[in-house]
Design an enzyme around this catalytic site. Structure first.
Site, PDB file in Angstrom:
ATOM      1  N   GLY A  10     -10.832 -24.016  37.718  1.00 53.67           N
ATOM      2  CA  GLY A  10     -11.310 -23.510  38.999  1.00 53.67           C
ATOM      3  C   GLY A  10     -12.809 -23.320  38.961  1.00 53.67           C
ATOM      4  N   CYS A  11     -13.279 -22.346  39.660  1.00 57.10           N
ATOM      5  CA  CYS A  11     -14.707 -22.073  39.775  1.00 57.10           C
ATOM      6  C   CYS A  11     -15.295 -21.700  38.415  1.00 57.10           C
ATOM      7  CB  CYS A  11     -14.914 -20.935  40.769  1.00 57.10           C
ATOM      8  SG  CYS A  11     -16.618 -20.399  40.904  1.00 57.10           S
ATOM      9  N   PHE A  12     -16.372 -22.366  38.038  1.00 54.47           N
ATOM     10  CA  PHE A  12     -16.961 -22.070  36.726  1.00 54.47           C
ATOM     11  C   PHE A  12     -17.591 -20.691  36.666  1.00 54.47           C
ATOM     12  CE2 PHE A  12     -20.231 -25.590  37.946  1.00 54.47           C
ATOM     13  CZ  PHE A  12     -20.869 -24.800  38.891  1.00 54.47           C
ATOM     14  N   TRP A  13     -17.887 -20.074  37.805  1.00 56.69           N
ATOM     15  CA  TRP A  13     -18.421 -18.712  37.773  1.00 56.69           C
ATOM     16  C   TRP A  13     -17.404 -17.756  37.148  1.00 56.69           C
ATOM     17  CZ3 TRP A  13     -20.119 -18.317  43.594  1.00 56.69           C
ATOM     18  CH2 TRP A  13     -21.190 -19.194  43.836  1.00 56.69           C
TER      19      TRP A  13
END
Length: 177
Positions: free
Chosen positions: A11-14
């Site tokens: 998913g989102c790398f953040w």
């Protein structure tokens, strides 16, 4: 022992960066793009979904302080490996679940982790995590690096990233810095 690298897409790398940067033995986390067909893609190109890349993190770690198996265990807790090309409200191939292995040992450990997870039967559906050899990492733009730590009050970080970080820090307390 020398540093090793794990490359994961969940998913989102953040979210991934926010969790892995807090684990002992992890010296560096690089957010980037991997697995596509466009050289040096931009975030905008990735978001359009036509480059084939996934958002990834490369986790640089000391295997004498944290094992690859530990990194995989965290990975399978902080994202849903049963949703194809999606994590929560983030939809698109860039948000797919993937493990990019760097060598045969990582591939074997990842296969074993996926098999154990499937055997446990605690998931809502079949595991769709791709298991593929590492390719070129295209580092994300500078503002994506350490994004959660730099922007904790950004709405997405407050609503999505912070709860994942809290959950991981509670569940994996012995692994935290």
């Amino acid at each position: 022992m020398t540093q090793q690298i794990a490359t994961l897409a969940g998913g989102c790398f953040w979210c991934l960066d926010g969790v892995y940067s807090r684990l002992r033995g992890v010296s560096r986390v690089v957010s980037g793009y991997m697995g596509g067909h466009t050289d040096n893609p931009s975030y905008k190109q990735i978001c359009n979904g036509d480059t084939g890349h996934a958002e990834v993190v490369q986790v640089h770690y000391d295997p004498s302080l944290i094992r690859y198996a530990d990194l995989l265990e965290v990975f399978f807790v902080i994202h849903d490996p049963t949703t194809l090309n999606r994590q929560g409200n983030d939809v698109g191939t860039q948000y797919r679940s993937a493990i990019f292995y760097h060598d045969a040992e990582q591939e074997q450990q990842a296969r074993a982790a996926i098999a154990a997870l499937a055997r446990d039967g605690d998931l809502a559906g079949p595991i769709v995590t791709e298991l593929v050899p590492v390719t070129t990492l295209w580092p994300a733009e500078a503002y994506h690096q350490g994004y959660f730590d730099a922007n904790p009050y950004q709405p997405y970080c407050m609503a999505v990233v912070a709860p994942k970080v809290r959950k991981a820090m509670e569940k994996f307390k012995p692994l935290t810095k």
